[in-house]
Design an enzyme around this catalytic site. Structure first.
Site, PDB file in Angstrom:
ATOM      1  N   LYS A 240      -7.103  -7.268  -5.111  1.00 42.94           N
ATOM      2  CA  LYS A 240      -7.467  -7.537  -3.709  1.00 42.94           C
ATOM      3  C   LYS A 240      -8.304  -8.810  -3.631  1.00 42.94           C
ATOM      4  O   LYS A 240      -8.065  -9.668  -2.779  1.00 42.94           O
ATOM      5  CB  LYS A 240      -8.235  -6.341  -3.126  1.00 42.94           C
ATOM      6  CG  LYS A 240      -7.386  -5.090  -2.976  1.00 42.94           C
ATOM      7  CD  LYS A 240      -6.221  -5.313  -2.027  1.00 42.94           C
ATOM      8  CE  LYS A 240      -5.259  -4.157  -1.966  1.00 42.94           C
ATOM      9  NZ  LYS A 240      -4.026  -4.438  -1.250  1.00 42.94           N
TER      10      LYS A 240
ATOM     11  N   TYR B  62      -7.159  -2.783  -9.777  1.00 45.63           N
ATOM     12  CA  TYR B  62      -6.770  -2.696  -8.364  1.00 45.63           C
ATOM     13  C   TYR B  62      -7.686  -3.560  -7.506  1.00 45.63           C
ATOM     14  O   TYR B  62      -7.232  -4.374  -6.700  1.00 45.63           O
ATOM     15  CB  TYR B  62      -6.817  -1.233  -7.888  1.00 45.63           C
ATOM     16  CG  TYR B  62      -6.745  -1.110  -6.380  1.00 45.63           C
ATOM     17  CD1 TYR B  62      -5.544  -1.306  -5.703  1.00 45.63           C
ATOM     18  CD2 TYR B  62      -7.888  -0.837  -5.619  1.00 45.63           C
ATOM     19  CE1 TYR B  62      -5.487  -1.230  -4.322  1.00 45.63           C
ATOM     20  CE2 TYR B  62      -7.837  -0.763  -4.237  1.00 45.63           C
ATOM     21  CZ  TYR B  62      -6.633  -0.959  -3.593  1.00 45.63           C
ATOM     22  OH  TYR B  62      -6.570  -0.897  -2.226  1.00 45.63           O
TER      23      TYR B  62
ATOM     24  N   SER C  85      -9.697  -4.597   0.853  1.00 54.82           N
ATOM     25  CA  SER C  85     -10.425  -3.335   0.706  1.00 54.82           C
ATOM     26  C   SER C  85     -11.908  -3.604   0.564  1.00 54.82           C
ATOM     27  O   SER C  85     -12.317  -4.635   0.005  1.00 54.82           O
ATOM     28  CB  SER C  85      -9.903  -2.636  -0.553  1.00 54.82           C
ATOM     29  OG  SER C  85     -10.771  -1.599  -0.926  1.00 54.82           O
TER      30      SER C  85
END
Ligand code: NAD
Ligand code: UD1
Length: 333
Positions: free
Chosen positions: A152, A148, A124
């Site tokens: 990644k 989150y 992302s």
């Protein structure tokens, strides 16, 4: 190729499955359906007029993953399966770290054991943190404001180290910008559980009358009209990016931004949505949302240079397709 698609029943995964089938690849989907519906699989088959193999498994379950690798000849993996709600990751960090990181490790290990040499990973743009725009693949990653984003950045690191230690194991790290829109058939699209966090699904639900008003988070950013700027990318363009990324994957680790390179503000997106669909969206300006950055858009030139991939669909198409899906989706409930 015979491609294992984890999270293939989800939003980006389902669109990618359609494009893979369209390009004559065979697919095996592994998904536990924690954020998707079984009906999506029929929709993928209906759109593509092709068959697929499905396993309802959790990809953090090493023995379930192993049994797929031992019973199929797999040429490559596209790993979408993951939890993706930023706010929830702050309140449930361990679930996010476990699900998103353990799954990546288990799949990478299975690939190395079974000599599956192609691995494409859903990363992302959030890994760039507050770097200066446009974001370029060579930038140092900056800390993100939530677990989150950290999952990644850590998954990227794990895959990079695994590739270094295992010559032949090749990895493509795809950093998505803001995926929106839906397949033009209106059969598959984004259907978040509960009240949406992201802008486009919120707007389509206001258009539908499910939500009363959009709240625009801040109009005092240093941007064209004071509202946040993002690089929205049509999900079908993104899906096409995965097809070329796996087809053209060469030895080593490759990082690509998948964005359009164009920034659009919240008010500009709203205007485009209203014009494309002829629907008025009421809104209020409210305080900034904590954790948001002012501007985020890609330098998307590397993917074009190396892969010959470029996003083709504009903001109007994104708004039109997102709305078509929302309309059809609600009618079936
Ligand atoms: P999604 O939630 O629609 O799809 C994810 C799919 O993975 C779902 O079908 C879910 O059931 C499945 N899944 C989750 N955990 C699983 C597990 N442990 N085992 C098996 N299946 C599991 O999300 P999406 O928007 O399609 O995102 C796909 C990937 O792209 C995610 O990794 C996400 O973090 C990443 N990503 C998404 C965005 C975005 O804005 N949508 C942006 C950047 C990166
Ligand atoms: C969010 C995630 C990011 C993730 C990305 C893609 C947060 C804090 N960040 O980013 O980690 O990589 O999605 O999935 O959730 N907005 C409104 N009103 C709304 C919703 C959004 O004004 O109801 C604004 C936001 O302030 C932002 C823009 O719309 O300026 C886009 O927001 P959103 O769709 O949530 O995406 P990101 O914030 O880019």
């Amino acid at each position: 190729m015979n491609i294992l698609v984890t999270g293939g029943a989800g939003y980006i995964g389902s669109h990618t499955c359609v494009e893979l089938l369209k390009n004559n690849h065979s697919i095996i989907i592994a998904d536990n359906l924690c954020n998707s519906k079984i009906e999506t699989l029929d929709r993928i088959k209906q759109i593509s007029n092709k068959e697929l193999t499905f396993y309802q498994i959790d990809v953090t379950d090493a023995s379930a993953v192993e049994s797929i690798f031992s019973s199929h000849q797999i040429d490559g993996v596209i790993h979408f399966a993951g939890l993706k709600a930023v706010g929830e990751s702050v309140s449930k960090p361990l679930e996010y770290y476990y699900n998103n990181i353990v799954s990546t490790m288990i799949l990478a290990k299975a690939c190395i054991t079974y000599k599956v040499n192609k691995f494409v990973f859903s990363s992302s743009a959030t890994v760039y943190g507050e770097n200066k725009v446009p974001f370029v693949e060579t930038m140092d990653l900056l800390p993100t404001t939530n677990p989150y984003g950290e999952t990644k950045a850590m998954s990227e690191r794990i895959l990079r180290d695994a590739a270094k230690a295992n010559p032949g194991f090749s990895v493509s790290l795809l950093r998505y910008f803001n995926p929106v829109g839906a397949h033009e058939s209106g059969l598959i699209g984004e259907a978040p559980n509960g009240i949406p966090n992201n802008l486009m699904p919120y707007v389509t639900q206001v258009a539908k009358g499910k939500l009363e008003k959009l709240r625009v988070f801040g109009n005092d950013y240093p941007t064209v009209d004071g509202t946040g700027v993002r690089d929205y990318i049509h999900v079908v363009d993104l899906a096409e990016g995965h097809v070329v990324a796996i087809e053209k994957l060469t030895e080593g680790v490759h990082i690509y931004n998948l964005g359009t390179g164009q920034g659009t503000s919240v008010l500009q997106l709203l205007q485009a949505f209203q014009e494309a669909n002829n629907i008025k969206i009421p809104y209020d300006i409210v305080d900034r949302r904590s954790g948001d950055i002012a501007i985020c858009y890609a330098d998307a030139s590397k993917a074009e240079r190396d892969l010959g991939w470029k996003a083709k669909r504009g903001v109007n198409e994104m708004c039109r397709d997102a709305w078509r899906f929302e309309k059809g989706y609600d009618e079936e409930q």
